[in-house]
Scaffold this active site. Sequence first.
Site, PDB file in Angstrom:
ATOM      1  N   LEU A 200      34.856 -30.845 -74.661  1.00  0.00           N
ATOM      2  CA  LEU A 200      35.075 -29.382 -74.908  1.00  0.00           C
ATOM      3  C   LEU A 200      33.852 -28.433 -74.631  1.00  0.00           C
ATOM      4  O   LEU A 200      32.816 -29.343 -74.604  1.00  0.00           O
ATOM      5  CB  LEU A 200      34.900 -29.451 -76.810  1.00  0.00           C
ATOM      6  CG  LEU A 200      35.800 -30.209 -77.462  1.00  0.00           C
ATOM      7  CD1 LEU A 200      35.689 -30.112 -78.930  1.00  0.00           C
ATOM      8  CD2 LEU A 200      37.285 -29.625 -77.065  1.00  0.00           C
ATOM      9  N   GLY A 240      33.558 -39.998 -77.725  1.00  0.00           N
ATOM     10  CA  GLY A 240      32.175 -39.307 -77.879  1.00  0.00           C
ATOM     11  C   GLY A 240      32.247 -38.357 -78.748  1.00  0.00           C
ATOM     12  O   GLY A 240      33.106 -37.958 -79.195  1.00  0.00           O
ATOM     13  N   GLY A 241      30.918 -37.521 -78.984  1.00  0.00           N
ATOM     14  CA  GLY A 241      30.877 -36.471 -79.971  1.00  0.00           C
ATOM     15  C   GLY A 241      32.149 -35.497 -79.666  1.00  0.00           C
ATOM     16  O   GLY A 241      32.734 -35.438 -80.695  1.00  0.00           O
ATOM     17  N   ASP A 242      32.096 -34.879 -78.419  1.00  0.00           N
ATOM     18  CA  ASP A 242      33.127 -33.844 -78.139  1.00  0.00           C
ATOM     19  C   ASP A 242      33.935 -34.114 -76.938  1.00  0.00           C
ATOM     20  O   ASP A 242      34.365 -33.328 -76.373  1.00  0.00           O
ATOM     21  CB  ASP A 242      32.569 -32.418 -78.170  1.00  0.00           C
ATOM     22  CG  ASP A 242      31.664 -32.314 -76.919  1.00  0.00           C
ATOM     23  OD1 ASP A 242      31.173 -33.297 -76.598  1.00  0.00           O
ATOM     24  OD2 ASP A 242      31.294 -30.867 -76.735  1.00  0.00           O
ATOM     25  N   GLU A 243      33.978 -35.607 -76.784  1.00  0.00           N
ATOM     26  CA  GLU A 243      34.686 -36.128 -75.587  1.00  0.00           C
ATOM     27  C   GLU A 243      35.733 -36.736 -75.808  1.00  0.00           C
ATOM     28  O   GLU A 243      35.806 -37.549 -76.936  1.00  0.00           O
ATOM     29  CB  GLU A 243      33.672 -37.170 -74.904  1.00  0.00           C
ATOM     30  CG  GLU A 243      32.817 -36.543 -74.024  1.00  0.00           C
ATOM     31  CD  GLU A 243      31.988 -37.597 -73.334  1.00  0.00           C
ATOM     32  OE1 GLU A 243      32.553 -38.236 -72.443  1.00  0.00           O
ATOM     33  OE2 GLU A 243      30.721 -37.571 -73.433  1.00  0.00           O
TER      34      GLU A 243
END
Lengths: 334, 195
Positions: A200, A240-243
């Site tokens: 993102l 992952g966080g925003d992956e």
Amino acid sequence: MKIDILDFLGISDQICPMHVVIDAEGKILAAGPTLKKLRPETEWVGSSFFDIFDLSRPRWVQSTADLIKTAGSKLHLNFREAPQTGLKGVLAPLPSGQGAFINMSFGISVLEAVRDYDLTSADFSPTDLTIEMLYLVEAKSAAMEASRQLNLRLQGAKIAAEEQAFTDTLTGLKNRRAMDHILNRLIASGRDFALMHVDLDFFKEVNDTLGHAAGDTVLQHVAKLMVQCTRQNDTVARVGGDEFVLIFEGLVDRIQLSGIARRLISSIEEPIPFGDRSCNISASAGTALSSAFAAVEDGALLLHQADVALYAAKNAGRARHFFYQPGMEGAEAS
Amino acid sequence: MHGLINRAFQGFVSTTFGVESWLTIMDRAELGFSEFEAMLTYTDEQSMIMLRSAEEVLNRPLPEMLEDMGTFLVSNPQVEALRRLLRFGGVNYVEFLHSLDDLPDRARLAVADLNLPGLELIEQAPGQFELHCQPGLPGYANVLMGVLRAMADDYGDLVFLDHSGTHDGAEVIAITLVETEFSEGRAFDLGAHSL
């Protein structure tokens, strides 16, 4: 019927073994056996009540006369000398101003008192609930300990279950573990597939300006869009966080994949409502094809290729989608 | 049957016959788990399957094992808590016997969902008692026999116990106090428990 004061004190030793009788001047006339046991060295009879006890409540009591006026109300006392065991008490005046009868108990300090003074059942009146209270305290601590052990084991089981879980609890998508698992299975099966890595853009800004709750809402919204843009048997994982990683089984057609990426990015760019605000983000994507360049033997290489393509897309101005090409690594380095 | 009861049996078997024996019993019982949790509740059927399996694996009659478990619960230092709780019942063995009437209520005070059958002590002559155990927990009277025997040792008294059949559906244990202060007994300190 007239009761002799001495007979009366014999009765008191049995019924309330923690009593004190004082005269009008505050001198102790008699003390119960349990109270005496707490201070065996003290010469009780003849001592002044206030030399042995400190009265903390009611605060207005300054003299024996004041003390006698407290008749019926609750007294908070403690010994002047260590251990300064706290006691509760109640006073009843003796007839015709002869002094007062004060009965005492340990109150909540009983747990320490029993230990400090080595008290036994015989030190308490049979009607006193102290023994029952000690019983309860022990029974409850034993039961609590059993419950605590159970909680610890359940906590351990929960952590173990989470470690084995395949689901990302925030979005309901697959997690990294599940993705690795599927990737290895696909490679072993020798079937063609495409691996798309999506990251993102401007997500950090949403988190920083609107807080983590907004960030979570965005992630959940994006997860929904990804599921909508993919087929039933494709894999969507948050790694992952925003992956995110999308795996398209049996699909290596560049035109179709480009179309999916384009639709996904433009749907992500639609403002996402959060309360009375809206969050504006975008996404970049990079795709690697399992069949594109020789046989792929491990997932790590394919993930790396998708990653390289993703960063090439980011460097090219975000909101774009690139396929991996040999040589992109060099471009990334320069 | 309450987890505490199942767990007590597990503790007794694991300590007396070894953890391996316990695991064999649970494998054979096929309940899908190998340990009981003290604070959970299990069906009577699950408990009975486990007890039957123990009977087969250890090759010993159940009543005998239950009585040994009663003794174990009081005399094994590992489970000191129960012995202490029972000692709160009275300063001597006779007072302790009389406190057994309150045992189900006391148990409920400690663990709200632990239901033990009612007990009634009948004093027939000085030193002669009958303890009537109400039905509801199969084998309870056997466990109590072991507990009563071990508690007598704990107080230092010499008693003779006999499981003397049933009366109005209640199992009856005859208790004869042969000698008080027969031995030293074990010390009981009200405040010994560290909080």
